[in-house]
Design a protein around this motif. Structure first.
Motif: not given
Length: 471
Positions: A364, A368, A393, A396
């Motif tokens: 990731t 991103m 976000i 995450w």
């Protein structure tokens, strides 16, 4: 379940090793090879493919060789499966099996014209848009104590031999999900060559072409269930088969060193500029996928189709696409972004695809920047709200704390940062994660922190429901 068969009609004896595909995994089998298969069937040609892997995957290539390089792609949706027999392969190559000399020698051969790459973002060994000369693999390849191990090192070794043999240039075509992937590949290859031999770098710059491309097809990792589905449709086992969605799209910059393979005859779109299509796909499809991957796992789902049954999460993904990501795009005339988004949402609900969220969540930190950070930066500049991206976000960061480890090149640093007293600030401060412009944005960190705090205090379901109510 109805099954439609498309047996290969190629004259396989006429195929020559004109294309090398490095990183030949599931996506390669289900996407560029399908275009090439249909292109040769439509327009003819001798465009045989040598499938190559660099590290793991010897067994996969051996299985292809044992099957006479034939395999099937099962395109599944609803109650229908279309089985396509793919016969474009004419060989396989792996350094561990065939020797370190095999791939450079193939690149230098007179028949070879095109090299396709599906090596994932990290395979390019770049940082800040250029070759990372501090990368351990790149350093080792440049030192030259052993044969090159990175894809970039192998490419340059082959191009050096090609130049020495007096062969002309060729085309290196990236099929990985990165912005301007052709220009990035060029910078990586030329950067490596320049560090090794400036004259070779100049030859590459003058004779090798690096077109960009945008690829789109959902190709989940094969499972016992999907293998059983293919076997049922085919009437026998095919250890090399791939199950994927029916939809596919390939937009390729029309910039080849010589004759282009018949990709266009197989349905690919050759255009002067790939970037608008690339941005649409990266921000809408891939941005939504990353959002689903982390939020969906936190809510207890395992696949994309399962996560899409969550009404607030599905609504959040739609809002992300249309209200936050779409306004950042500059699309050619005639492209309807709303239709594209609705098509994506329908594709995500395909229960025939067991597209695992933890698979999407791998690497990731490399994904991103183009999927969420770049459009957020544009939204901040334009003064537009971006609440769903902030939640994505924040998910995450929360997932780094709560979920089992998921492969990422920065995993150790990310998980340590997520466990600190200031998890959001810590994760965003990990080197290479966010672009410098966002690093200096107080709004960026504060909005993500606020979303993280709401998830901690109210729970993700409540946060998503509030987003839906505010739409």
């Amino acid at each position: 379940m109805s099954v439609i068969r498309h047996p290969s009609t190629l004259d396989r004896a006429s195929l020559k090793p004109r294309i090398l595909h490095i990183g030949f995994g599931a996506f390669a089998r289900a996407h560029p090879m399908v275009y090439l298969q249909e292109g040769i069937e439509t327009a003819g040609g001798t465009w045989g493919v040598v499938a190559a892997r660099l590290n793991s995957g010897v067994e996969d290539l051996d299985r292809l060789a044992e099957a006479d390089h034939l395999y099937h792609v099962a395109e599944a949706d609803g109650d229908q499966t279309q089985l396509r027999e793919i016969g474009v392969l004419c060989g396989t190559c792996h350094p561990a099996r065939d020797g370190a000399d095999a791939l450079p020698a193939l690149i230098a051969s007179g028949d070879l014209s095109v090299i396709l790459l599906t090596i994932t973002e990290k395979g390019y060994c770049t940082s800040g848009g250029a070759l990372d000369l501090t990368h351990p693999g790149i350093r080792a390849d440049l030192e030259g104590a052993e044969a090159p191990r990175t894809a970039i090192g192998v490419l340059v070794a082959g191009l050096a031999r090609r130049r020495a043999a007096g062969q002309g240039g060729l085309t290196i075509l990236s099929c990985d999900n990165q912005p301007a992937n052709g220009r990035l590949t060029r910078r990586a290859v030329v950067g490596f060559a320049r560090a090794q031999d400036p004259e070779l770098a100049a030859w590459i710059e003058g004779t090798v072409r690096f077109p960009s491309s945008m690829v789109d097809r959902i190709v989940p990792a094969m499972t016992d269930s999907s293998r059983a589905e293919v076997a049922e449709a085919l009437g026998r086992d095919d250890a090399n088969a791939i199950l994927c969605e029916p939809f596919r799209q390939w937009v390729v910059e029309d910039d080849f060193a010589g004759e282009a393979p018949p990709f266009a005859a197989g349905g690919a779109l050759l255009v002067p500029d790939v970037e608008p299509f690339e941005d649409m796909k990266l921000r809408l499809l891939n941005g939504a996928h990353t959002t689903l991957a982390w939020a969906g796992q936190l809510l207890g789902y395992e696949t994309v189709a399962e996560a899409m049954t969550d009404v607030p999460l599905c609504a959040a993904v739609r809002r992300l696409m249309l209200a936050e990501q779409a306004p950042t795009l500059d699309l050619p005339a005639g492209v309807d972004v709303a239709d594209y988004a609705e098509d994506l949402l329908a594709r995500f609900t395909n229960t025939r695809l067991h597209h695992r969220l933890d698979q999407i969540a791998t690497d990731t930190s490399n994904k991103m920047p183009q999927r969420l950070f770049a459009p957020v930066e544009q939204s901040i500049t334009a003064g537009r709200p971006w609440p769903v991206a902030a939640v994505a976000i924040a998910c995450w960061v929360t997932g780094l704390q709560r979920l089992a480890p998921i492969a990422d090149p920065r995993q150790e640093a990310l998980r340590a940062a997520a466990a600190s007293d200031r998890p959001v600030a810590g994760v965003l401060a990990v080197p290479g994660v966010i672009p410098p412009t966002l690093a200096h944005s107080s709004e960026f960190e504060s909005e993500v922190t606020a979303a993280y705090d709401r998830i901690e205090a109210q729970g993700l379901s409540s946060v998503l429901s509030a987003l839906m109510e505010a739409t």
